[in-house]
Design a protein around this motif. Structure first.
Motif, short mmCIF file in Angstrom:
data_model
loop_
_atom_site.label_atom_id
_atom_site.label_comp_id
_atom_site.label_asym_id
_atom_site.label_seq_id
_atom_site.Cartn_x
_atom_site.Cartn_y
_atom_site.Cartn_z
N GLU A 177 11.32 6.75 3.90
CA GLU A 177 10.08 6.23 4.49
C GLU A 177 9.82 4.80 4.03
O GLU A 177 9.47 3.92 4.83
CB GLU A 177 8.91 7.14 4.08
N LEU A 178 10.00 4.53 2.75
CA LEU A 178 9.80 3.19 2.20
C LEU A 178 10.91 2.25 2.66
O LEU A 178 10.68 1.09 3.00
CB LEU A 178 9.75 3.23 0.68
N ALA A 179 12.14 2.79 2.67
CA ALA A 179 13.29 1.95 3.02
C ALA A 179 13.28 1.53 4.48
O ALA A 179 13.83 0.48 4.83
CB ALA A 179 14.59 2.70 2.71
N SER A 180 12.62 2.31 5.35
CA SER A 180 12.58 1.96 6.77
C SER A 180 11.92 0.61 6.99
O SER A 180 12.29 -0.14 7.91
CB SER A 180 11.85 3.06 7.56
N LYS A 235 14.56 -6.74 3.71
CA LYS A 235 15.78 -7.01 2.95
C LYS A 235 16.87 -7.58 3.86
O LYS A 235 17.60 -8.50 3.48
CB LYS A 235 16.27 -5.71 2.30
N ALA A 236 16.94 -7.05 5.09
CA ALA A 236 17.95 -7.52 6.05
C ALA A 236 17.71 -8.98 6.42
O ALA A 236 18.65 -9.77 6.55
CB ALA A 236 17.94 -6.64 7.29
N ARG A 237 16.42 -9.37 6.61
CA ARG A 237 16.09 -10.77 6.90
C ARG A 237 16.53 -11.67 5.74
O ARG A 237 17.10 -12.75 5.95
CB ARG A 237 14.59 -10.93 7.13
N LYS A 243 0.84 -1.20 0.00
CA LYS A 243 0.00 0.00 0.00
C LYS A 243 0.88 1.26 0.00
O LYS A 243 0.63 2.22 -0.71
CB LYS A 243 -0.93 0.01 1.21
N LYS A 244 1.94 1.22 0.82
CA LYS A 244 2.87 2.35 0.85
C LYS A 244 3.52 2.57 -0.52
O LYS A 244 3.67 3.71 -0.97
CB LYS A 244 3.97 2.11 1.89
#
Length: 720
Positions: free
Chosen positions: A651-654, A660-662, A624-625
Motif C-alpha cells: 500500500e505504501l510502495a504503490s 522513487k521512479a521519478r 500521513k499514510k
C-alpha cells in the motif's frame, strides 16, 4: 541439490561441533555467528523455537523454557541417580514421561511436554540446517558421536533422534573412539608391526572418559575404557558458584540459591572465571545486578579454586586405573597420553594426570574439535562417493549380552554371545532346531553390572516362517546375530538349512608322490616311460557327501528400545510442523522489519532526495499514510500475520515507488548526461593526443630530413 556430504557431529553437553568431509580434507563448519561450536540448547517461545545460538542468547530471559544438558537427558531413566543430578542443573521443569526424563515447557501459549529424543532431534535438525546453509550442499548421512557410557537404549534413542531430524545415522560412535580414529588416520609415524598404546583422556563439560587404544598403521582397537559420569567442567563451575553463593550471602545479604536467574548468572560468571584461571593465577568476579539490583564483586585465585575442587581431583586416577585393568596393561606400557575436551585446560588436572602417568602429556589433537573430525571421517568411510584411506577399527563392549529362547529340544536355552570386554563389530551364528515359529530375547547378562535404573532387556525378535522339511522332526534354523558398528545388538539374518547329498570328486593321495618322483626323473625318461604315459588314465572316483544348504529365509520382526514406525512418524510430523512454524515466524518478522525500515527510509527521503520529485499534496498525503502505518505497526499491527505486513508494505510502495521512479529516472538522465560528457571529454582528449602525436611525428621527420641534408653536405669532396 548437490550430492550429500559426510557429516560428523560431536554431541556435547554444553556445545556441539560440526565437521564435514570433503575431497581436500575435513573442515569444521561455523554457525550463523561464525562460531566453530554451537550451544547445545533448545528454547521455546510464544510463537517459535530458539535453537543453538539464538537459544543461548535468550536463555537468561527464558530460563524455564530453555532446555540444556541434552546429552545427559537423552533416554535418561527417572529411576537413575543421574536423574536427580540433572535436576540440580535444570532451570526448566524436568518431568517423568513414561519412565524417562522429559521437559515441560510453555510453547505457543500451551503447556507441552517433549521427550529427550524429540529435543535432541530438534537440535540435530538445526545443526543440519546450519551445515547445508554454510556448505551449500545436501546433508543426509550422519555419524553421531555419543558418550562411551551410553547403553543400548540411549544409543537407539540417539539414532531415532537422527531419523526425526531427517538424517540417516550411518554410525553411532563413542566420542573418544572417534577422536582416536582421527588421531590414527592422520598420524604419519605409526608403527606397522607392533601396536602403540595410547591413552586418550577426554574431560568435557559433564563427564570424564579414559580410553586406551592399540594403534598401528591402518588399524586401531580400543582395548580398555572407563569413565566418571559426574566429573566435568560444570562440576568445577558449580564448586565456584557455591563458594560465591556463600560469600555473597555474607557480603551482600542475598541468597542466590533462592533465585534461579541469579544462580544461573553466577554459574555463567563462574565458567568465565574458571577459564581465566587456566591462564592466570587470579581472576576478578564482576556480576551486574546479580539479584535485587545488587552488583557483586569478588576475586578468586588458582590456589583457592584447587582447594574448592579437591574432592574432584582425588577422583582423577580411578578411570585411568580401571581402563588399564580392562586393557591388561600397566602405566609403563602406555606410550602416549593424548588430552581432549575443554576441561583438560585446567592446570590442576594436567598436573594430576602427568603425575599419574609419570610422563609428559601430549596435545596432538585439537581439544575441542578432534571428536567431530573423527566422526566426519567415519561418516566418509560409509559414503559411496567419497574415497578415504583404508582403515579398520574396533571398539570394546562395556557389558555382556546373552541371547535366550524357549528350550524345546535344545540342550540349553541361552548363550552368552557378546562377552564384556569383547571387540565389536562382531558376528556370531546360533543353530536351533525348531518345529514352529519362535522368539529370541537379548538381555544384559549381569544385572548387577548395569547402572541403576537401566533395563536388563535389550530386544526381542519374532522369527516366523518356519517350515519342517519332509521326513524331518524339526527344521535346522541358523540365526546370524550381530553387534553392529553402532554397538546395536541385532539379528542380521535367519534362515532354514537342510541336509542334501552331493557327489564329490575323490582326489588320489598318490598324485603328490607321483609329482615328486617326476621331478627327480626329469630329463631321464626313456622309451619305456613314454609308453607308460600313453596308457589310458584311470576313471575319476566320486563319493557322496552331505552338506547343509539354505532353503528358506525366515522373517525377523524386531521389538526393542527403538521407536516404533508409528511413534517415529508422529515425531517426524511434529518436527516438520514446528520447522514450518519457525520458518513462518521468521519470515513474518522479516516482513515486519522490512515494513518498519521502509517507513523510516521513505519518510527521510521525502525531505531529502525525493523532495523535488513529488508535489506538496503528494508528500502530505504520503506522510500521513506513513504516520498511520507507523501507528498501526506499534499498535494493532505489532503482532499480526505475514500477509498483513505485505499488504501494508505494498500500500505504501504503490505511492512511494512512483516518486522513487521519478527520482531514479532523473538520476538515470543525469547519469547518461554525465556519461555523454565523459565520452566527449574522452574523444576530445583522444583527438588532442592524436594531434600532438602527429605534430611530434612531423617535427621528427623534419629534423631527420635536416640531419640527412647536413650529412650529404659534409660528405662532398672538392675537385682540384
Amino acid at each position: 541439490m548437490p550430492a550429500s556430504i559426510p557429516f560428523g557431529v560431536d554431541l556435547g553437553n554444553n556445545s556441539s561441533v560440526i565437521a564435514v568431509a570433503r575431497n581436500r580434507g575435513i573442515d569444521i563448519v561455523v554457525n550463523e555467528v561464525s562460531s566453530r561450536s554451537t550451544p547445545s540448547v533448545v528454547g521455546f517461545g510464544r510463537k517459535n523455537r530458539a535453537i543453538g545460538e539464538s537459544g543461548e542468547n535468550q536463555r537468561n530471559s527464558n530460563l524455564k523454557n530453555t532446555i540444556a544438558n541434552l546429552k545427559r537427558l537423552l533416554s535418561l531413566s527417572t529411576k537413575s541417580p543421574d536423574y536427580d543430578v540433572e535436576k540440580k542443573y535444570a532451570t526448566y521443569n524436568l518431568v517423568d514421561k513414561d519412565g524417562f526424563a522429559a521437559a515441560k515447557v510453555r510453547f505457543q501459549g500451551k503447556e507441552k511436554e517433549f521427550t529427550s529424543t524429540e529435543l535432541v532431534a530438534m537440535y540435530l535438525n538445526k545443526l543440519r540446517a546450519v551445515t547445508e546453509k554454510e556448505t551449500e550442499a545436501h546433508v543426509s548421512d550422519i555419524c553421531l558421536a555419543v558418550p562411551v557410557w551410553y547403553t543400548e537404549q540411549q544409543r537407539r534413542a540417539a539414532a531415532d533422534a537422527c531419523l526425526i531430524a531427517n538424517l540417516n545415522p550411518v554410525r553411532i560412535v563413542n566420542d573418544v573412539t572417534a577422536a582416536a580414529v582421527g588421531y590414527s588416520v592422520f598420524k604419519t609415524n605409526l608403527p606397522e608391526d607392533k601396536s602403540k598404546n595410547v591413552a586418550f583422556i577426554d574431560i568435557g563439560h559433564s563427564s570424564y572418559t579414559c580410553s586406551i587404544a592399540a594403534i598401528k598403521k591402518g588399524e586401531m582397537k580400543i582395548i580398555g575404557t572407563a569413565f566418571d559420569k559426574n566429573f566435568g567442567g560444570r562440576d568445577f563451575d558449580r564448586a565456584i558458584t557455591e563458594h560465591l553463593a556463600d560469600e555473597f550471602k555474607g557480603k551482600y545479604h542475598i541468597d542466590i540459591r533462592s533465585n534461579a536467574k541469579a544462580y544461573s548468572r553466577v554459574m555463567r560468571a563462574s565458567e568465565k572465571v574458571k577459564k581465566i584461571l587456566s591462564a592466570n593465577t587470579s581472576a576478578p568476579v564482576n556480576i551486574e545486578s546479580v539479584m535485587n539490583d545488587i552488583d557483586a564483586q569478588s576475586t578468586l585465585s588458582r590456589e583457592e579454586l584447587e582447594e574448592l575442587v579437591k574432592p574432584l581431583l582425588e577422583r582423577v586416577d580411578a578411570p585411568v586405573k580401571e581402563a588399564l585393568e580392562i586393557a591388561g596393561l600397566k602405566i609403563e606400557d602406555i606410550d602416549s597420553i593424548e588430552l581432549i575436551g575443554g576441561c583438560t585446560r585446567v592446570p590442576a588436572l594436567k598436573t594430576k594426570l602427568a603425575e599419574i602417568f609419570g610422563k609428559a602429556l601430549s596435545f596432538t589433537l585439537n581439544q575441542d574439535e578432534a571428536v567431530a573430525k573423527g566422526a566426519a571421517f567415519i561418516c566418509a568411510m560409509h559414503s559411496p562417493t567419497m574415497r578415504v584411506k583404508p582403515f579398520k577399527f574396533e571398539d570394546i563392549n562395556r557389558y555382556s549380552v546373552t541371547y535366550s529362547w524357549d528350550k524345546g529340544d535344545e540342550d540349553t536355552d541361552h548363550l552368552e554371545v557378546f562377552p564384556k570386554g569383547g571387540a565389536y563389530p562382531s558376528t556370531k551364528m546360533i543353530t536351533l532346531y525348531r518345529s514352529a515359529d519362535f522368539e529370541i530375547n537379548a538381555k544384559y547378562t549381569n544385572a548387577e553390572d548395569l547402572p541403576e535404573g537401566v533395563s536388563q532387556d535389550v530386544a526381542t525378535w519374532k522369527i516366523t516362517g518356519v517350515e519342517i522339511p519332509e521326513g524331518e522332526d524339526s527344521a535346522i534354523c541358523k540365526i546370524k546375530v550381530r553387534q553392529d558398528p553402532s554397538g546395536f545388538y541385532t539379528i542380521q539374518a535367519a534362515y532354514i538349512v537342510h541336509e542334501k547329498e552331493f557327489k564329490e570328486l575323490v582326489e588320489k593321495p598318490e598324485e603328490d608322490d607321483k609329482k615328486e618322483d617326476d621331478k627327480k626323473d626329469d630329463g631321464k625318461k626313456g622309451d619305456d616311460d613314454k609308453e607308460g604315459d600313453e596308457k589310458e588314465e584311470a576313471e575319476p572316483e566320486y563319493r557322496i557327501v552331505k552338506k547343509l544348504v539354505k532353503v528358506k529365509d525366515l522373517d525377523v520382526e524386531y521389538s526393542g528400545h527403538a521407536l516404533s514406525k508409528d511413534a517415529l512418524q508422529e515425531s517426524l510430523d511434529q518436527e516438520f510442523k514446528m520447522v514450518a512454524d519457525d520458518k513462518l515466524v521468521a519470515e513474518t518478522e522479516d516482513k515486519k522489519n522490512a515494513l518498519e525500515e521502509y517507513i523510516y527510509e521513505l519518510r527521510a527521503k521525502l525531505d531529502e532526495e525525493y523532495k523535488d520529485f513529488a508535489s506538496d499534496s503528494e508528500k502530505e498525503a504520503l506522510k500521513k499514510k506513513l504516520s498511520d502505518a507507523e501507528n498501526w505497526l506499534y499498535e494493532d499491527g505489532y503482532d499480526t500475520i505475514k500477509a498483513k505486513y505485505i499488504a501494508k508494505y505494498e500500500e505504501l510502495a504503490s505511492t512511494g515507488n512512483l516518486i522513487k521512479a521519478r527520482y531514479q529516472q532523473k538520476q538515470e538522465e543525469l547519469r547518461q548526461k554525465l556519461q555523454a560528457k565523459k565520452e566527449r571529454r574522452a574523444q576530445k582528449a583522444m583527438a588532442e593526443q592524436l594531434a600532438r602525436q602527429a605534430e611530434a611525428a612531423k617535427k621528427a621527420e623534419a629534423k631527420k630530413a635536416k640531419k640527412d641534408a647536413k650529412k650529404d653536405s659534409d660528405g662532398d669532396v672538392p675537385m682540384n
